[in-house]
Design a protein around this motif. Structure first.
Motif: not given
Length: 372
Positions: A64-73, A95-104
Protein backbone atom coordinates in the motif's frame (compact mmCIF):
# COMPACT_ATOMS: atom_id res chain seq x y z
CA UNK A 1 6.20 17.67 3.69
CA UNK A 2 5.94 15.01 1.13
CA UNK A 3 3.68 12.02 1.09
CA UNK A 4 4.43 8.91 -0.84
CA UNK A 5 6.27 10.65 -3.58
CA UNK A 6 4.66 13.91 -2.71
CA UNK A 7 0.96 13.08 -2.84
CA UNK A 8 -1.83 13.63 -0.36
CA UNK A 9 -3.88 11.13 1.55
CA UNK A 10 -5.79 12.80 4.35
CA UNK A 11 -9.46 13.67 4.67
CA UNK A 12 -10.65 17.28 4.97
CA UNK A 13 -12.61 18.21 8.10
CA UNK A 14 -15.15 21.00 8.17
CA UNK A 15 -13.35 22.98 10.88
CA UNK A 16 -10.07 22.87 8.95
CA UNK A 17 -11.30 23.79 5.47
CA UNK A 18 -8.69 26.43 4.68
CA UNK A 19 -5.90 24.37 6.22
CA UNK A 20 -6.67 21.30 4.15
CA UNK A 21 -7.53 23.20 0.96
CA UNK A 22 -4.11 24.85 0.92
CA UNK A 23 -2.44 21.52 1.59
CA UNK A 24 -4.20 19.54 -1.14
CA UNK A 25 -3.78 22.37 -3.64
CA UNK A 26 0.01 22.25 -3.39
CA UNK A 27 0.36 18.56 -4.13
CA UNK A 28 -1.98 18.62 -7.10
CA UNK A 29 0.58 20.40 -9.32
CA UNK A 30 3.29 18.74 -11.39
CA UNK A 31 5.81 21.51 -10.69
CA UNK A 32 5.76 20.54 -7.02
CA UNK A 33 6.06 16.85 -7.85
CA UNK A 34 9.03 17.63 -10.10
CA UNK A 35 10.82 19.44 -7.27
CA UNK A 36 10.61 16.36 -5.08
CA UNK A 37 11.35 13.91 -7.89
CA UNK A 38 14.53 15.90 -8.62
CA UNK A 39 15.79 15.46 -5.04
CA UNK A 40 18.49 12.84 -5.60
CA UNK A 41 19.09 12.12 -1.90
CA UNK A 42 15.39 11.43 -1.43
CA UNK A 43 15.01 9.42 -4.62
CA UNK A 44 18.14 7.31 -4.14
CA UNK A 45 17.16 6.38 -0.58
CA UNK A 46 13.72 5.11 -1.56
CA UNK A 47 15.02 3.40 -4.71
CA UNK A 48 17.75 1.59 -2.76
CA UNK A 49 15.37 0.66 0.05
CA UNK A 50 12.91 -0.93 -2.40
CA UNK A 51 15.31 -2.72 -4.73
CA UNK A 52 18.04 -3.71 -2.27
CA UNK A 53 15.40 -5.32 -0.03
CA UNK A 54 13.10 -6.57 -2.78
CA UNK A 55 13.79 -10.25 -2.17
CA UNK A 56 12.82 -10.16 1.51
CA UNK A 57 10.22 -7.38 1.67
CA UNK A 58 8.62 -6.65 -1.71
CA UNK A 59 8.60 -9.69 -4.00
CA UNK A 60 5.20 -11.44 -4.11
CA UNK A 61 3.90 -9.07 -1.43
CA UNK A 62 0.87 -6.78 -1.31
CA UNK A 63 1.93 -3.13 -0.92
CA UNK A 64 0.00 0.00 0.00
CA UNK A 65 1.46 3.35 -1.10
CA UNK A 66 -0.07 6.09 1.04
CA UNK A 67 -0.19 9.42 -0.81
CA UNK A 68 1.25 8.07 -4.03
CA UNK A 69 1.53 11.44 -5.79
CA UNK A 70 3.02 10.74 -9.23
CA UNK A 71 3.02 7.02 -8.44
CA UNK A 72 6.75 6.42 -8.65
CA UNK A 73 7.04 4.44 -5.41
CA UNK A 74 4.18 2.20 -6.51
CA UNK A 75 5.85 1.68 -9.89
CA UNK A 76 9.14 0.75 -8.22
CA UNK A 77 7.41 -1.76 -5.97
CA UNK A 78 5.77 -3.36 -9.01
CA UNK A 79 9.12 -3.48 -10.81
CA UNK A 80 10.67 -5.04 -7.68
CA UNK A 81 8.21 -7.94 -7.87
CA UNK A 82 5.21 -6.96 -5.74
CA UNK A 83 2.12 -9.08 -6.40
CA UNK A 84 -0.23 -6.12 -5.96
CA UNK A 85 0.18 -2.42 -5.19
CA UNK A 86 -2.63 -0.14 -4.03
CA UNK A 87 -1.64 3.48 -4.67
CA UNK A 88 -3.89 5.93 -2.80
CA UNK A 89 -3.94 9.62 -3.72
CA UNK A 90 -6.40 12.29 -2.54
CA UNK A 91 -5.65 14.90 -5.22
CA UNK A 92 -6.18 14.93 -8.98
CA UNK A 93 -2.53 13.92 -9.26
CA UNK A 94 -4.04 10.43 -9.29
CA UNK A 95 -4.91 11.00 -12.97
CA UNK A 96 -1.24 11.56 -13.77
CA UNK A 97 -0.26 8.56 -11.65
CA UNK A 98 -2.56 6.31 -13.69
CA UNK A 99 -0.96 7.54 -16.90
CA UNK A 100 2.54 6.85 -15.55
CA UNK A 101 1.53 3.40 -14.32
CA UNK A 102 0.15 2.58 -17.76
CA UNK A 103 3.17 4.02 -19.57
CA UNK A 104 5.50 1.89 -17.44
CA UNK A 105 3.57 -1.33 -18.12
CA UNK A 106 2.60 -2.10 -14.52
CA UNK A 107 -1.13 -1.39 -14.66
CA UNK A 108 -1.81 -5.11 -14.10
CA UNK A 109 -0.14 -4.76 -10.68
CA UNK A 110 -0.63 -1.14 -9.57
CA UNK A 111 -4.14 0.08 -8.85
CA UNK A 112 -4.37 3.85 -8.38
CA UNK A 113 -7.20 4.83 -6.04
CA UNK A 114 -8.42 8.42 -5.90
CA UNK A 115 -9.58 9.12 -2.36
CA UNK A 116 -8.51 9.87 1.19
CA UNK A 117 -6.78 7.15 3.17
CA UNK A 118 -9.34 7.50 5.94
CA UNK A 119 -12.20 6.64 3.54
CA UNK A 120 -10.64 4.14 1.13
CA UNK A 121 -11.70 0.50 1.49
CA UNK A 122 -9.22 -2.10 0.22
CA UNK A 123 -10.19 -5.67 -0.71
CA UNK A 124 -7.39 -7.17 1.42
CA UNK A 125 -4.80 -6.54 4.10
CA UNK A 126 -1.30 -5.54 3.00
CA UNK A 127 2.20 -6.79 3.79
CA UNK A 128 3.98 -3.45 3.38
CA UNK A 129 3.01 0.21 3.70
CA UNK A 130 5.31 2.56 1.85
CA UNK A 131 4.95 6.33 2.05
CA UNK A 132 7.05 9.44 1.74
CA UNK A 133 5.15 11.30 4.41
CA UNK A 134 7.92 13.44 5.91
CA UNK A 135 7.44 17.20 6.09
CA UNK A 136 9.77 20.04 6.97
CA UNK A 137 11.41 19.10 10.27
CA UNK A 138 9.68 15.72 9.85
CA UNK A 139 6.23 16.44 11.29
CA UNK A 140 5.08 19.61 9.54
CA UNK A 141 1.90 18.90 7.56
CA UNK A 142 0.88 15.98 9.82
CA UNK A 143 0.85 13.49 6.95
CA UNK A 144 1.96 10.74 9.30
CA UNK A 145 -1.57 10.75 10.74
CA UNK A 146 -2.82 9.21 7.49
CA UNK A 147 -0.02 6.65 7.49
CA UNK A 148 -0.96 5.62 11.03
CA UNK A 149 -4.60 5.33 9.94
CA UNK A 150 -3.57 3.12 7.01
CA UNK A 151 -1.39 0.98 9.28
CA UNK A 152 -4.08 0.44 11.87
CA UNK A 153 -6.71 -0.43 9.26
CA UNK A 154 -4.84 -2.38 6.62
CA UNK A 155 -1.42 -3.66 7.69
CA UNK A 156 -1.13 -7.36 8.51
CA UNK A 157 0.06 -8.21 12.07
CA UNK A 158 3.48 -9.22 10.73
CA UNK A 159 3.62 -6.41 8.17
CA UNK A 160 6.21 -3.67 7.88
CA UNK A 161 6.52 0.05 7.36
CA UNK A 162 8.69 1.80 4.76
CA UNK A 163 10.31 3.79 6.32
CA UNK A 164 10.31 1.92 9.62
CA UNK A 165 11.89 4.50 11.94
CA UNK A 166 12.37 8.28 12.12
CA UNK A 167 14.44 10.65 14.27
CA UNK A 168 14.49 14.41 14.89
CA UNK A 169 17.66 16.41 15.67
CA UNK A 170 18.47 19.92 16.90
CA UNK A 171 21.83 21.74 17.08
CA UNK A 172 23.00 25.31 17.82
CA UNK A 173 24.26 27.26 14.80
CA UNK A 174 25.83 30.56 13.84
CA UNK A 175 24.25 32.50 10.99
CA UNK A 176 24.00 35.98 9.53
CA UNK A 177 20.29 35.49 8.87
CA UNK A 178 19.33 36.77 12.31
CA UNK A 179 20.79 40.22 11.72
CA UNK A 180 19.24 40.31 8.25
CA UNK A 181 15.78 39.50 9.61
CA UNK A 182 16.13 42.06 12.38
CA UNK A 183 17.05 44.71 9.80
CA UNK A 184 14.06 43.71 7.67
CA UNK A 185 11.80 44.10 10.70
CA UNK A 186 13.24 47.51 11.58
CA UNK A 187 12.81 48.66 7.95
CA UNK A 188 9.18 47.55 7.99
CA UNK A 189 8.52 49.52 11.19
CA UNK A 190 10.31 52.61 9.85
CA UNK A 191 8.14 52.40 6.74
CA UNK A 192 5.06 52.14 8.94
CA UNK A 193 5.98 55.29 10.86
CA UNK A 194 6.47 57.18 7.58
CA UNK A 195 3.10 55.89 6.40
CA UNK A 196 1.39 57.12 9.59
CA UNK A 197 2.97 60.58 9.28
CA UNK A 198 2.09 60.89 5.58
CA UNK A 199 -1.49 59.72 6.06
CA UNK A 200 -1.98 62.25 8.84
CA UNK A 201 -0.40 65.06 6.82
CA UNK A 202 -2.15 64.41 3.50
CA UNK A 203 -5.50 62.94 4.51
CA UNK A 204 -6.07 64.06 8.10
CA UNK A 205 -6.46 60.53 9.46
CA UNK A 206 -4.40 59.25 12.39
CA UNK A 207 -3.44 55.59 11.77
CA UNK A 208 -1.27 55.36 14.88
CA UNK A 209 -3.79 53.28 16.80
CA UNK A 210 -2.94 50.33 14.49
CA UNK A 211 0.77 50.36 15.30
CA UNK A 212 0.57 47.60 17.89
CA UNK A 213 -1.13 44.99 15.65
CA UNK A 214 1.13 45.98 12.74
CA UNK A 215 4.15 45.51 15.01
CA UNK A 216 2.90 42.09 16.18
CA UNK A 217 2.19 40.97 12.61
CA UNK A 218 5.65 41.83 11.39
CA UNK A 219 7.41 40.60 14.50
CA UNK A 220 5.84 37.19 13.94
CA UNK A 221 6.70 37.22 10.25
CA UNK A 222 10.31 38.42 10.49
CA UNK A 223 11.44 37.31 13.95
CA UNK A 224 9.21 34.46 15.09
CA UNK A 225 8.77 32.34 11.97
CA UNK A 226 11.27 29.56 11.36
CA UNK A 227 13.20 29.64 8.10
CA UNK A 228 13.92 27.02 5.48
CA UNK A 229 17.67 26.96 4.95
CA UNK A 230 20.48 24.73 3.72
CA UNK A 231 22.80 24.99 6.71
CA UNK A 232 26.49 24.28 6.06
CA UNK A 233 28.07 21.85 8.55
CA UNK A 234 30.61 24.55 9.47
CA UNK A 235 27.75 26.66 10.87
CA UNK A 236 27.06 24.13 13.63
CA UNK A 237 28.76 25.40 16.79
CA UNK A 238 27.70 22.80 19.35
CA UNK A 239 26.75 19.17 19.78
CA UNK A 240 23.56 17.95 18.07
CA UNK A 241 20.81 16.45 20.21
CA UNK A 242 18.36 13.68 19.34
CA UNK A 243 14.98 15.05 20.46
CA UNK A 244 12.53 12.44 19.16
CA UNK A 245 12.58 8.84 17.94
CA UNK A 246 9.59 7.31 16.18
CA UNK A 247 8.90 3.63 15.52
CA UNK A 248 6.51 3.82 12.57
CA UNK A 249 5.11 0.39 13.39
CA UNK A 250 3.87 1.38 16.85
CA UNK A 251 3.66 5.21 16.99
CA UNK A 252 0.29 6.83 17.76
CA UNK A 253 -1.11 10.18 16.68
CA UNK A 254 -1.11 11.26 20.31
CA UNK A 255 2.60 10.48 20.57
CA UNK A 256 3.50 12.82 17.71
CA UNK A 257 1.04 15.59 18.55
CA UNK A 258 3.63 17.25 20.79
CA UNK A 259 7.41 16.87 20.81
CA UNK A 260 9.02 17.76 24.12
CA UNK A 261 12.74 17.49 24.84
CA UNK A 262 15.30 18.86 27.28
CA UNK A 263 18.95 18.62 26.39
CA UNK A 264 22.35 20.30 26.71
CA UNK A 265 24.70 21.25 23.91
CA UNK A 266 28.37 21.92 24.53
CA UNK A 267 29.75 24.76 22.44
CA UNK A 268 32.83 23.80 20.43
CA UNK A 269 33.78 27.17 18.94
CA UNK A 270 35.46 29.98 20.84
CA UNK A 271 34.09 33.54 20.84
CA UNK A 272 31.11 32.67 18.70
CA UNK A 273 27.47 33.70 18.43
CA UNK A 274 24.76 31.12 18.88
CA UNK A 275 22.42 32.68 16.34
CA UNK A 276 19.77 30.03 16.78
CA UNK A 277 19.06 26.35 16.27
CA UNK A 278 18.73 24.14 13.21
CA UNK A 279 16.35 21.19 13.14
CA UNK A 280 16.45 18.21 10.78
CA UNK A 281 15.45 14.56 10.57
CA UNK A 282 16.44 11.17 9.26
CA UNK A 283 14.44 8.04 8.47
CA UNK A 284 15.50 4.39 8.19
CA UNK A 285 14.27 1.37 6.25
CA UNK A 286 14.94 -1.56 8.59
CA UNK A 287 11.97 -3.88 8.09
CA UNK A 288 10.73 -5.41 11.33
CA UNK A 289 12.22 -7.57 14.06
CA UNK A 290 11.03 -10.82 12.48
CA UNK A 291 12.00 -9.81 8.95
CA UNK A 292 14.87 -7.30 9.04
CA UNK A 293 16.06 -5.51 5.94
CA UNK A 294 18.89 -6.96 3.91
CA UNK A 295 20.22 -3.41 3.79
CA UNK A 296 19.34 -0.74 6.35
CA UNK A 297 18.96 2.37 4.17
CA UNK A 298 19.11 5.84 5.75
CA UNK A 299 17.64 9.03 4.34
CA UNK A 300 19.06 12.03 6.21
CA UNK A 301 18.37 15.73 5.89
CA UNK A 302 21.28 16.72 8.14
CA UNK A 303 23.37 19.76 7.16
CA UNK A 304 25.66 18.79 4.31
CA UNK A 305 28.11 20.57 2.03
CA UNK A 306 27.11 18.39 -0.94
CA UNK A 307 24.05 16.23 -0.33
CA UNK A 308 21.35 18.84 0.25
CA UNK A 309 17.67 17.90 0.07
CA UNK A 310 14.53 19.85 -0.74
CA UNK A 311 13.64 19.60 2.97
CA UNK A 312 16.75 21.56 3.97
CA UNK A 313 16.69 22.40 7.69
CA UNK A 314 14.35 24.48 9.78
CA UNK A 315 16.21 27.37 11.42
CA UNK A 316 14.98 29.04 14.62
CA UNK A 317 16.77 32.37 15.06
CA UNK A 318 17.40 33.95 18.46
CA UNK A 319 17.02 37.71 18.89
CA UNK A 320 19.51 38.71 20.17
CA UNK A 321 21.96 35.83 19.63
CA UNK A 322 23.85 34.24 22.53
CA UNK A 323 27.52 35.09 22.91
CA UNK A 324 29.40 31.92 23.80
CA UNK A 325 32.86 30.40 24.12
CA UNK A 326 34.23 26.89 23.74
CA UNK A 327 33.21 24.80 26.72
CA UNK A 328 30.06 26.78 27.49
CA UNK A 329 26.94 24.62 27.80
CA UNK A 330 23.58 25.70 26.41
CA UNK A 331 20.68 24.00 28.14
CA UNK A 332 17.57 23.79 25.96
CA UNK A 333 13.94 23.07 26.62
CA UNK A 334 12.23 22.38 23.27
CA UNK A 335 8.47 22.06 22.76
CA UNK A 336 6.79 21.66 19.36
CA UNK A 337 3.04 21.25 19.00
CA UNK A 338 0.45 21.63 16.28
CA UNK A 339 -0.74 25.15 15.61
CA UNK A 340 -4.23 25.80 16.96
CA UNK A 341 -5.53 27.44 13.80
CA UNK A 342 -3.89 25.17 11.22
CA UNK A 343 -3.11 21.69 12.48
CA UNK A 344 -0.68 20.94 9.65
CA UNK A 345 1.60 23.78 10.83
CA UNK A 346 3.61 23.90 14.05
CA UNK A 347 4.22 26.12 17.06
CA UNK A 348 7.62 25.88 18.73
CA UNK A 349 8.91 27.24 22.02
CA UNK A 350 12.64 27.15 22.82
CA UNK A 351 13.92 28.09 26.27
CA UNK A 352 17.70 28.42 26.66
CA UNK A 353 19.92 28.58 29.73
CA UNK A 354 23.66 29.17 29.36
CA UNK A 355 26.27 27.90 31.80
CA UNK A 356 29.70 29.30 30.99
CA UNK A 357 32.90 27.28 31.23
CA UNK A 358 33.73 29.42 34.28
CA UNK A 359 30.60 28.18 36.08
CA UNK A 360 28.44 31.28 35.66
CA UNK A 361 24.77 30.74 34.72
CA UNK A 362 22.94 33.29 32.60
CA UNK A 363 19.25 34.15 32.86
CA UNK A 364 16.94 31.75 30.97
CA UNK A 365 15.43 33.07 27.72
CA UNK A 366 12.29 31.87 25.99
CA UNK A 367 11.52 32.32 22.28
CA UNK A 368 8.40 31.32 20.36
CA UNK A 369 8.31 30.34 16.70
CA UNK A 370 5.87 29.33 13.99
CA UNK A 371 6.69 26.70 11.33
CA UNK A 372 4.76 27.72 8.22
Amino acid sequence: MELGDGGAASRPRVDKEVDFANYFCTYGYLYHQKEMLSDRVRMDAYYNAVFDNAAVHIRDKVVLDVGTGSGILAIWCAQAGARKVYAVEATKMSDHARELVKANDVSDIVEVIHGSMEDVVLPEKVDVIISEWMGYFLLRESMFDSVICARDRWLKPDGMMYPSHARMWVAPIRSGLGEQKKNDFNSAMADWHSFVDETQAHYGVNMGVLEKPFHEEHEKYFLQTSLWNNVHPDQIVGSAALIKEIDCLTASVEEIRTVHAEFSSKIGADRTLVSGFAGWFDVHFRGNSKNPATRDVELTTAPSAEDCTHWGQQVFLLHPPIRANAGDVVGVRFVMSRAKQYHRLMDVEITTTVRTSGGKSLQPRSSKFFIE
